[in-house]
Design a protein around this motif. Sequence first.
Motif, PDB file in Angstrom:
ATOM      1  N   TYR A 176       6.771  13.969 -30.093  1.00  0.00           N
ATOM      2  CA  TYR A 176       6.323  15.097 -29.284  1.00  0.00           C
ATOM      3  C   TYR A 176       7.534  15.856 -28.742  1.00  0.00           C
ATOM      4  O   TYR A 176       8.510  15.249 -28.295  1.00  0.00           O
ATOM      5  N   ASN A 177       7.437  17.191 -28.766  1.00  0.00           N
ATOM      6  CA  ASN A 177       8.565  18.049 -28.398  1.00  0.00           C
ATOM      7  C   ASN A 177       8.266  18.791 -27.095  1.00  0.00           C
ATOM      8  O   ASN A 177       7.189  19.375 -26.944  1.00  0.00           O
ATOM      9  N   PHE A 178       9.236  18.758 -26.178  1.00  0.00           N
ATOM     10  CA  PHE A 178       9.059  19.413 -24.878  1.00  0.00           C
ATOM     11  C   PHE A 178      10.290  20.247 -24.534  1.00  0.00           C
ATOM     12  O   PHE A 178      11.418  19.886 -24.880  1.00  0.00           O
ATOM     13  N   GLN A 179      10.034  21.335 -23.824  1.00  0.00           N
ATOM     14  CA  GLN A 179      11.110  22.143 -23.262  1.00  0.00           C
ATOM     15  C   GLN A 179      11.173  21.847 -21.769  1.00  0.00           C
ATOM     16  O   GLN A 179      10.170  21.964 -21.066  1.00  0.00           O
ATOM     17  N   VAL A 180      12.345  21.445 -21.292  1.00  0.00           N
ATOM     18  CA  VAL A 180      12.531  21.121 -19.879  1.00  0.00           C
ATOM     19  C   VAL A 180      13.483  22.148 -19.280  1.00  0.00           C
ATOM     20  O   VAL A 180      14.638  22.255 -19.692  1.00  0.00           O
ATOM     21  N   ASP A 181      12.984  22.923 -18.305  1.00  0.00           N
ATOM     22  CA  ASP A 181      13.751  24.008 -17.675  1.00  0.00           C
ATOM     23  C   ASP A 181      14.113  23.588 -16.259  1.00  0.00           C
ATOM     24  O   ASP A 181      13.253  23.480 -15.385  1.00  0.00           O
ATOM     25  N   CYS A 182      15.401  23.335 -16.032  1.00  0.00           N
ATOM     26  CA  CYS A 182      15.890  22.936 -14.710  1.00  0.00           C
ATOM     27  C   CYS A 182      16.857  24.001 -14.212  1.00  0.00           C
ATOM     28  O   CYS A 182      18.007  24.077 -14.669  1.00  0.00           O
ATOM     29  N   ASP A 183      16.381  24.862 -13.303  1.00  0.00           N
ATOM     30  CA  ASP A 183      17.208  25.949 -12.756  1.00  0.00           C
ATOM     31  C   ASP A 183      17.816  26.804 -13.862  1.00  0.00           C
ATOM     32  O   ASP A 183      18.995  27.176 -13.812  1.00  0.00           O
ATOM     33  N   GLY A 184      17.032  27.106 -14.874  1.00  0.00           N
ATOM     34  CA  GLY A 184      17.497  27.965 -15.948  1.00  0.00           C
ATOM     35  C   GLY A 184      18.244  27.262 -17.061  1.00  0.00           C
ATOM     36  O   GLY A 184      18.553  27.862 -18.089  1.00  0.00           O
ATOM     37  N   ILE A 185      18.546  25.976 -16.865  1.00  0.00           N
ATOM     38  CA  ILE A 185      19.190  25.191 -17.919  1.00  0.00           C
ATOM     39  C   ILE A 185      18.086  24.523 -18.735  1.00  0.00           C
ATOM     40  O   ILE A 185      17.315  23.713 -18.215  1.00  0.00           O
ATOM     41  N   ILE A 186      18.005  24.894 -20.000  1.00  0.00           N
ATOM     42  CA  ILE A 186      16.891  24.450 -20.833  1.00  0.00           C
ATOM     43  C   ILE A 186      17.356  23.374 -21.815  1.00  0.00           C
ATOM     44  O   ILE A 186      18.351  23.548 -22.526  1.00  0.00           O
ATOM     45  N   ASP A 187      16.640  22.269 -21.811  1.00  0.00           N
ATOM     46  CA  ASP A 187      16.885  21.186 -22.764  1.00  0.00           C
ATOM     47  C   ASP A 187      15.614  20.943 -23.564  1.00  0.00           C
ATOM     48  O   ASP A 187      14.494  21.164 -23.077  1.00  0.00           O
ATOM     49  N   ILE A 188      15.803  20.471 -24.787  1.00  0.00           N
ATOM     50  CA  ILE A 188      14.675  20.104 -25.637  1.00  0.00           C
ATOM     51  C   ILE A 188      14.601  18.581 -25.698  1.00  0.00           C
ATOM     52  O   ILE A 188      15.596  17.909 -25.978  1.00  0.00           O
ATOM     53  N   LEU A 189      13.425  18.055 -25.427  1.00  0.00           N
ATOM     54  CA  LEU A 189      13.208  16.609 -25.392  1.00  0.00           C
ATOM     55  C   LEU A 189      12.250  16.225 -26.509  1.00  0.00           C
ATOM     56  O   LEU A 189      11.162  16.797 -26.626  1.00  0.00           O
ATOM     57  N   ASN A 190      12.648  15.271 -27.339  1.00  0.00           N
ATOM     58  CA  ASN A 190      11.816  14.803 -28.446  1.00  0.00           C
ATOM     59  C   ASN A 190      11.552  13.312 -28.244  1.00  0.00           C
ATOM     60  O   ASN A 190      12.477  12.503 -28.318  1.00  0.00           O
ATOM     61  N   LYS A 191      10.293  12.951 -27.985  1.00  0.00           N
ATOM     62  CA  LYS A 191       9.980  11.570 -27.625  1.00  0.00           C
ATOM     63  C   LYS A 191       8.706  11.077 -28.298  1.00  0.00           C
ATOM     64  O   LYS A 191       7.746  11.832 -28.492  1.00  0.00           O
ATOM     65  N   ARG A 192       8.703   9.779 -28.599  1.00  0.00           N
ATOM     66  CA  ARG A 192       7.498   9.112 -29.075  1.00  0.00           C
ATOM     67  C   ARG A 192       6.633   8.705 -27.879  1.00  0.00           C
ATOM     68  O   ARG A 192       7.140   8.506 -26.774  1.00  0.00           O
ATOM     69  N   TYR A 193       5.353   8.541 -28.120  1.00  0.00           N
ATOM     70  CA  TYR A 193       4.457   8.112 -27.045  1.00  0.00           C
ATOM     71  C   TYR A 193       4.913   6.776 -26.468  1.00  0.00           C
ATOM     72  O   TYR A 193       4.882   6.565 -25.251  1.00  0.00           O
ATOM     73  N   SER A 194       5.343   5.863 -27.326  1.00  0.00           N
ATOM     74  CA  SER A 194       5.742   4.531 -26.858  1.00  0.00           C
ATOM     75  C   SER A 194       6.921   4.595 -25.901  1.00  0.00           C
ATOM     76  O   SER A 194       7.058   3.744 -25.015  1.00  0.00           O
ATOM     77  N   GLU A 195       7.787   5.599 -26.054  1.00  0.00           N
ATOM     78  CA  GLU A 195       8.912   5.745 -25.129  1.00  0.00           C
ATOM     79  C   GLU A 195       8.415   6.127 -23.734  1.00  0.00           C
ATOM     80  O   GLU A 195       8.949   5.665 -22.722  1.00  0.00           O
ATOM     81  N   PHE A 196       7.384   6.971 -23.682  1.00  0.00           N
ATOM     82  CA  PHE A 196       6.763   7.285 -22.397  1.00  0.00           C
ATOM     83  C   PHE A 196       6.138   6.029 -21.790  1.00  0.00           C
ATOM     84  O   PHE A 196       6.254   5.777 -20.588  1.00  0.00           O
ATOM     85  N   ALA A 197       5.451   5.238 -22.627  1.00  0.00           N
ATOM     86  CA  ALA A 197       4.779   4.036 -22.137  1.00  0.00           C
ATOM     87  C   ALA A 197       5.778   3.030 -21.576  1.00  0.00           C
ATOM     88  O   ALA A 197       5.532   2.400 -20.538  1.00  0.00           O
ATOM     89  N   THR A 198       6.917   2.875 -22.246  1.00  0.00           N
ATOM     90  CA  THR A 198       7.953   1.952 -21.762  1.00  0.00           C
ATOM     91  C   THR A 198       8.509   2.420 -20.429  1.00  0.00           C
ATOM     92  O   THR A 198       8.697   1.625 -19.496  1.00  0.00           O
ATOM     93  N   LEU A 199       8.774   3.718 -20.301  1.00  0.00           N
ATOM     94  CA  LEU A 199       9.281   4.265 -19.044  1.00  0.00           C
ATOM     95  C   LEU A 199       8.269   4.064 -17.925  1.00  0.00           C
ATOM     96  O   LEU A 199       8.627   3.668 -16.806  1.00  0.00           O
ATOM     97  N   HIS A 200       7.006   4.321 -18.218  1.00  0.00           N
ATOM     98  CA  HIS A 200       5.946   4.182 -17.218  1.00  0.00           C
ATOM     99  C   HIS A 200       5.892   2.748 -16.688  1.00  0.00           C
ATOM    100  O   HIS A 200       5.794   2.522 -15.472  1.00  0.00           O
TER     101      HIS A 200
END
Length: 568
Positions: free
Chosen positions: A23-47
């Motif tokens: 899954y691909n996400f755009q993360v905008d922090c005060d105008g600094i944009i990063d692209i995040l590419n993560k599997r569902y399992s990575e979210f589950a592990t973090l959670h």
Amino acid sequence: MAPILVKSIGHTTSSIPRPHIVYNFQVDCDGIIDILNKRYSEFATLHATLGITNFQLPPKRLLVTTFIPSAWVDDTLISERKAGLEEYLSKLLQVPEYRHNDAVQEFLEESIQPSAREFELEDVLPSTLTKKAADELLNATSSFIAASYYASWSNIAPEKIDYSKFDILFFAFAIPNSSSALTWDSPTQAILKRLVTSAKNSGKGTKIVLSCGGWTGSGSFHSIAGNSANRSKFVSTLSKAVSDFHLDGIDIDWEYPNEAGAGNAYGSSDASNFLLLLEALRTALGPSKIISAAVTDLPWVGSNGKALTNVSAYASELTYVNMYVSCLCIFSFLTLSEWCDERLPKGCPPTHYIQNYDINGDWSSAPGPNAPLGNHCGNSSQPAYTAEAAFLQWTKAGFPASKLLLGLPLYSYVLHSSKTTLSELVLPGIEEESIDEDTVGPVRGANKTPTSAVISDEVTTEASANLTKYWGQQVAFKTLVSTGALVKKADGTYGASGGFKRVWDSCSSTPFLYNTAQQTVVPYDDTLSLADKAALAKAKGMAGCFTWSMDQDDGVTLQNAIRKGLGK
């Protein structure tokens, strides 16, 4: 600070090691944009790591991916997770305590391609998975290894071992000698034969691997590995041992290439010569036999005196590396003056002793953890010497996570100290601020400041557990139980007894005991801390865990906790 904006921008699929969704996400922090590419399992592990309860991930869909392999399920699952993961990540990053957490910061870095062992069924592209394939995948990803070292001097008869608890037993030790042969203590070969026979008769599939070397047995490795004829002879010796004893492999416990260890000969070419030895041994034994190497938190020291930054060639020859994380098999000392002559140009006071591996001991009034899980308070003077750091250091150097076995100690140190917290340890007679880590080298220590310790419920008994006779010694976990310092509770965990108090050090995620009247402190590992380390190995996709050594357990209580942490 403006709110952090998270936006789902699509998904991609990858075919390695199996077709799965990223899954691909755009993360905008005060105008600094990063692209995040993560599997569902990575979210589950973090959670799970963060223990979040006030908001949830989109649910797992294991039954769907197992029983309904069709394209429309792909679309439904992906759409649901895109929206759910976007909402989840947005909420997560708005909470400062989560946003600044080390686990979250690591999560926001680029993902590493999962190995076959790390691959999660929840990441699969549903239309590519049949029920049979799902079952095979579940079996493959749950087969973590629970191993241990069996010491030849152990009082456990091979015929009495419950082999269902051990996937591999490393038999310690046969000692390499200057003739490129093996030296055996008089009863050792007979015990090894009994161990192999008993393991095979058990029908549990336990593999028996011969470990060569050890702390006091590594004196000849430098000369063996450094000469072609010696290497060839030694490989023949090991091959014959595998054949004669019907072994499943060889474990090389060289302590250490290009380091003195227990006063051994060493040289700048040791690491490269070790690779030549491993290549020759793999050729001789073939691909099916286990070849492992016992290592520390950092990769082997190269010709420049620093840890190797690329060990991928070693990984091609090795089945596993067994990572000793700030734990020691044999308790050994050298004089401080000898150590300083080697490490410091001006030397040091000659009247004290240091341990060559763990720094926690009777010589210090400030105890530290024996085998820290991590640097969770961010204040360790030795952040490279934790289980979490060891994993990162080896994988960053190109060693696959799926070939790493995490070492867990079943022993403790009894220290003469009146302290009631774990704190920074410094060399005796040297002011803390005078220590230069780059010059002195790794000092196996703990935390610079006392932890926010929590005293657990104490199990009271009338008897007093006197551990003063063990000051400065390494003692087995079972000894803490037999002396009455620990008592097993109804829930299978252990509480303090006999006048001791148990404290949990949150900075290292390990417990310790103290008794101020006896001026005794005991850093150790128990069912809880060992299960935490095993869970780390599982979450990181390591091969599993091993212990030193099985005879130090209270029965198989600690081994059971490790197995549970691995999901076995």
